[in-house]
Design a protein around this motif. Structure first.
Motif, PDB file in Angstrom:
ATOM      1  N   VAL A  17       0.895  -1.278  -0.184  1.00 19.37           N
ATOM      2  CA  VAL A  17       0.203   0.225  -0.052  1.00 19.37           C
ATOM      3  C   VAL A  17       0.948   1.278  -0.125  1.00 19.37           C
ATOM      4  CG1 VAL A  17      -1.729   1.281   1.469  1.00 19.37           C
ATOM      5  CG2 VAL A  17      -1.859  -1.282   1.015  1.00 19.37           C
ATOM      6  N   LYS A  18       1.875   1.276   0.940  1.00 16.37           N
ATOM      7  CA  LYS A  18       2.860   2.529   0.795  1.00 16.37           C
ATOM      8  C   LYS A  18       3.516   2.465  -0.295  1.00 16.37           C
ATOM      9  CE  LYS A  18       3.606   2.064   5.808  1.00 16.37           C
ATOM     10  NZ  LYS A  18       4.678   1.974   6.956  1.00 16.37           N
ATOM     11  N   ALA A  19       3.868   1.234  -1.146  1.00 18.06           N
ATOM     12  CA  ALA A  19       4.793   1.576  -2.346  1.00 18.06           C
ATOM     13  C   ALA A  19       3.664   2.029  -3.598  1.00 18.06           C
ATOM     14  CB  ALA A  19       5.176   0.077  -2.600  1.00 18.06           C
ATOM     15  N   LEU A  20       2.571   1.355  -3.472  1.00 16.69           N
ATOM     16  CA  LEU A  20       1.518   2.075  -4.359  1.00 16.69           C
ATOM     17  C   LEU A  20       1.104   3.334  -4.190  1.00 16.69           C
ATOM     18  CD1 LEU A  20      -0.966  -0.899  -4.736  1.00 16.69           C
ATOM     19  CD2 LEU A  20       0.870  -0.243  -6.392  1.00 16.69           C
ATOM     20  N   ARG A  21       0.953   3.992  -2.989  1.00 17.27           N
ATOM     21  CA  ARG A  21       0.586   5.270  -2.685  1.00 17.27           C
ATOM     22  C   ARG A  21       1.952   6.290  -3.135  1.00 17.27           C
ATOM     23  NH1 ARG A  21      -0.231   7.718   3.328  1.00 17.27           N
ATOM     24  NH2 ARG A  21      -0.786   9.705   2.729  1.00 17.27           N
ATOM     25  N   ALA A  22       3.091   5.713  -2.990  1.00 15.96           N
ATOM     26  CA  ALA A  22       3.891   6.505  -3.258  1.00 15.96           C
ATOM     27  C   ALA A  22       4.221   7.044  -4.718  1.00 15.96           C
ATOM     28  CB  ALA A  22       5.237   5.925  -2.772  1.00 15.96           C
ATOM     29  N   LEU A  23       3.369   6.267  -5.712  1.00 22.00           N
ATOM     30  CA  LEU A  23       3.513   6.464  -7.229  1.00 22.00           C
ATOM     31  C   LEU A  23       2.859   7.931  -7.406  1.00 22.00           C
ATOM     32  CD1 LEU A  23       2.712   2.879  -8.528  1.00 22.00           C
ATOM     33  CD2 LEU A  23       5.181   4.097  -8.395  1.00 22.00           C
ATOM     34  N   ARG A  24       2.270   8.384  -6.409  1.00 23.32           N
ATOM     35  CA  ARG A  24       1.595   9.646  -6.794  1.00 23.32           C
ATOM     36  C   ARG A  24       2.691  10.600  -6.819  1.00 23.32           C
ATOM     37  NH1 ARG A  24      -2.514   9.169  -1.937  1.00 23.32           N
ATOM     38  NH2 ARG A  24      -2.341  11.371  -2.059  1.00 23.32           N
ATOM     39  N   ASP A  25       3.832  10.301  -6.196  1.00 22.50           N
ATOM     40  CA  ASP A  25       5.124  11.276  -6.163  1.00 22.50           C
ATOM     41  C   ASP A  25       5.835  11.236  -7.448  1.00 22.50           C
ATOM     42  OD1 ASP A  25       6.740  13.190  -4.431  1.00 22.50           O
ATOM     43  OD2 ASP A  25       8.023  11.346  -5.123  1.00 22.50           O
ATOM     44  N   LYS A  26       6.275  12.414  -7.922  1.00 27.55           N
ATOM     45  CA  LYS A  26       6.936  12.221  -9.247  1.00 27.55           C
ATOM     46  C   LYS A  26       8.451  11.545  -9.268  1.00 27.55           C
ATOM     47  CE  LYS A  26       8.632  15.072 -12.980  1.00 27.55           C
ATOM     48  NZ  LYS A  26       8.746  16.326 -13.745  1.00 27.55           N
ATOM     49  N   LYS A  27       8.942  11.818  -8.033  1.00 26.59           N
ATOM     50  CA  LYS A  27      10.301  11.252  -8.061  1.00 26.59           C
ATOM     51  C   LYS A  27      10.339   9.788  -7.734  1.00 26.59           C
ATOM     52  CE  LYS A  27      12.756  15.476  -5.894  1.00 26.59           C
ATOM     53  NZ  LYS A  27      13.265  16.034  -4.541  1.00 26.59           N
ATOM     54  N   HIS A  28       9.227   9.398  -7.055  1.00 25.43           N
ATOM     55  CA  HIS A  28       9.134   7.999  -6.790  1.00 25.43           C
ATOM     56  C   HIS A  28       8.779   7.165  -8.213  1.00 25.43           C
ATOM     57  CE1 HIS A  28       8.746   4.309  -4.453  1.00 25.43           C
ATOM     58  NE2 HIS A  28       7.602   3.975  -4.958  1.00 25.43           N
ATOM     59  N   ARG A  29       8.114   7.847  -8.645  1.00 29.49           N
ATOM     60  CA  ARG A  29       7.292   7.385 -10.111  1.00 29.49           C
ATOM     61  C   ARG A  29       8.648   7.129 -11.069  1.00 29.49           C
ATOM     62  NH1 ARG A  29       3.206  10.943  -9.913  1.00 29.49           N
ATOM     63  NH2 ARG A  29       3.979  12.525 -11.147  1.00 29.49           N
ATOM     64  N   LYS A  30       9.501   8.286 -10.991  1.00 27.55           N
ATOM     65  CA  LYS A  30      10.646   8.004 -11.981  1.00 27.55           C
ATOM     66  C   LYS A  30      11.611   7.038 -11.697  1.00 27.55           C
ATOM     67  CE  LYS A  30       9.071  11.329 -14.666  1.00 27.55           C
ATOM     68  NZ  LYS A  30       8.543  10.843 -16.237  1.00 27.55           N
ATOM     69  N   ARG A  31      11.958   7.139 -10.162  1.00 23.16           N
ATOM     70  CA  ARG A  31      12.887   5.855  -9.820  1.00 23.16           C
ATOM     71  C   ARG A  31      12.350   4.489 -10.184  1.00 23.16           C
ATOM     72  NH1 ARG A  31      12.955   7.964  -5.086  1.00 23.16           N
ATOM     73  NH2 ARG A  31      11.563   6.543  -3.875  1.00 23.16           N
ATOM     74  N   GLU A  32      11.112   4.551  -9.921  1.00 21.73           N
ATOM     75  CA  GLU A  32      10.353   2.790 -10.036  1.00 21.73           C
ATOM     76  C   GLU A  32      10.237   2.841 -11.709  1.00 21.73           C
ATOM     77  OE1 GLU A  32      10.118   0.670  -7.820  1.00 21.73           O
ATOM     78  OE2 GLU A  32      10.983   2.131  -6.520  1.00 21.73           O
ATOM     79  N   GLY A  33       9.768   3.808 -12.353  1.00 20.75           N
ATOM     80  CA  GLY A  33       9.424   3.742 -13.658  1.00 20.75           C
ATOM     81  C   GLY A  33       8.010   3.073 -13.956  1.00 20.75           C
ATOM     82  N   ARG A  34       7.219   3.428 -12.955  1.00 20.26           N
ATOM     83  CA  ARG A  34       5.788   2.847 -12.906  1.00 20.26           C
ATOM     84  C   ARG A  34       5.086   4.097 -12.621  1.00 20.26           C
ATOM     85  NH1 ARG A  34       8.586  -0.287 -14.281  1.00 20.26           N
ATOM     86  NH2 ARG A  34       8.871  -2.689 -13.764  1.00 20.26           N
TER      87      ARG A  34
END
Length: 276
Positions: A17-34
């Motif tokens: 849940v924490k990982a999915l929620r973090a995808l709302r943050d641009k830096k995390h999206r870019k880091r994960e590529g998701r």
């Protein structure tokens, strides 16, 4: 291929849940590529375009739907994960008080200019320094509506994979090619190919030495360039265009919303290039 997994999550503190929620943050999206996409219609559009989510998140107690059943079956068959969770946790993930019953996690697409085939469509939309994700999503939706090839984002634009932009695109993020580039790289790429004016006709919405947008001499492939919501286009960029067009302002407003201007121009170009 190994079938996917299915599980139920009931706790807010679950690491997934924490990982999915973090995808709302641009830096995390870019880091994960998701990135996250929400809603059955949007995910169905993605599926019909050959794109399946790596993870499908569904609300427990949701209403049954054959499209959701088909989506779930395809995700499982492709080796993806299916997660069932409460609406309150889904709300936490998507950031919406009233979330839709399904969301998906997708791998970000290749957004390099080199993947763009300029001959694939007669119209392309180009946005420079577009900062509002809602405008970006609207331009993707417009591009889909007029049969454009996609949207090219120049310089520092909003993230096309943000939750807001994906939502505003109404599924067009999956139907349209998206590219991101600096101006110098874009203009070099545009002028390096075959066709009109060394690769494509670049048309700017402008007030500088512009002609009326109605009936202007548009030619395919036509790249329609709109600028930043508040500043418009830099003069250097406008002067590099093959054609500059203006739209009449009959009232007190001195300009249109960037996405609206792009839509008006796109439909005029469509009428000129494909008068059906």
């Amino acid at each position: 291929m190994t079938p996917g997994t299915r599980r139920t999550i009931t706790g807010f503190s679950n690491p997934t849940v924490k990982a999915l929620r973090a995808l709302r943050d641009k830096k995390h999206r870019k880091r994960e590529g998701r990135f996250l996409a929400e809603g059955l219609r949007l995910l169905t559009d993605a599926r019909e375009c050959g794109r399946l989510p790596e993870t499908l998140v569904m609300a427990t107690g949701r209403d049954p739907h054959p499209l959701l059943d088909a989506l779930e079956a395809d995700v499982m068959a492709a080796g993806g994960d299916v997660i069932e969770t409460g609406v309150n946790i889904l709300s936490k993930i998507t950031g919406k008080d009233n979330p839709q019953a399904v969301a998906g996690v997708f791998a970000e697409f290749d957004t390099t200019l080199e993947r763009i085939d300029r001959t694939a469509a007669p119209i392309w939309l180009v946005a420079q320094a577009l900062r509002d994700p809602g405008n970006l999503g609207t331009m993707l939706r417009t591009a889909d509506a007029v049969g454009a090839g996609g949207l090219i984002l120049i310089d520092d634009c909003a993230d096309p994979f943000s939750v807001e932009a994906v939502r505003a695109s109404m599924g067009a993020v999956f139907t349209q090619a998206i590219a991101q580039a600096r101006w110098d790289d874009f203009i070099t790429w545009l002028r390096s190919g075959p066709g009109f004016e060394r690769g494509g006709q670049l048309v700017a919405a402008s007030l500088r030495d512009a002609v009326p947008y109605r009936g202007a001499a548009y030619a395919a492939p036509c790249f329609l360039l709109v600028g930043n919501e508040s500043r418009g286009l830099p003069e250097e960029y406008e002067m590099a265009c093959d054609l500059r067009v203006t739209m009449p302002m009959r009232g007190r407003a001195d300009s249109l919303n960037a996405a609206v201007a792009g839509a008006v121009l796109a439909y005029e170009v469509l009428a000129c290039l494909d008068p059906q």
